[in-house]
Scaffold this motif. Structure first.
Motif, short mmCIF file in Angstrom:
data_model
loop_
_atom_site.label_atom_id
_atom_site.label_comp_id
_atom_site.label_asym_id
_atom_site.label_seq_id
_atom_site.Cartn_x
_atom_site.Cartn_y
_atom_site.Cartn_z
N PRO A 121 4.56 5.49 -5.70
CA PRO A 121 5.34 5.18 -4.48
C PRO A 121 6.45 6.19 -4.21
O PRO A 121 6.62 6.62 -3.07
N TYR B 177 0.60 -0.14 -2.84
CA TYR B 177 2.00 -0.11 -2.39
C TYR B 177 2.32 1.25 -1.76
O TYR B 177 2.95 1.33 -0.70
N TYR C 161 -2.25 -1.53 -8.10
CA TYR C 161 -1.13 -2.01 -7.29
C TYR C 161 -0.28 -0.87 -6.76
O TYR C 161 0.11 -0.86 -5.60
#
Length: 104
Positions: free
Chosen positions: A55, A20, A16
């Motif tokens: 991120p 992202y 994930y």
């Protein structure tokens, strides 16, 4: 997705956080700088730096900071503040409070 492939090329792990992070990636050079920054953060703070930091490494390297200098600055702030702020989110708090990261 092309951005995911670029991040994987520089050894970002799948998941994930990778997906992202890919949303903020500009190009392949940006992927290289983000990975360099992540590795420098991991070198300084191996016990705190995780995939969840992908991120923020991509976002911060959009602003064309030197990855090594940025990681060293974060580490210096961490050392100065760790006795006052006991949190696994300290790296992110340092970025916000230091002015290193600002929205554009």
């Amino acid at each position: 997705h092309e951005n995911i492939s670029m991040l994987k090329k520089y050894k970002f792990s799948s998941g994930y956080n990778l997906n992202y992070s890919a949303q903020f990636l500009k190009d392949e050079e940006h992927a290289r700088l983000a990975k360099q920054f992540f590795d420098e953060m991991k070198r300084n703070q191996w016990f705190l730096t995780r995939k969840t930091d992908y991120p923020i490494t991509v976002i911060l390297t959009r602003q064309e900071h030197d990855p090594t200098q940025l990681a060293d600055t974060i580490y210096d702030y961490y050392q100065a503040l760790k006795q006052h702020l006991k949190s696994s989110k300290l790296q992110f708090q340092i970025l916000l409070k230091s002015g290193i990261w600002h929205s554009t």
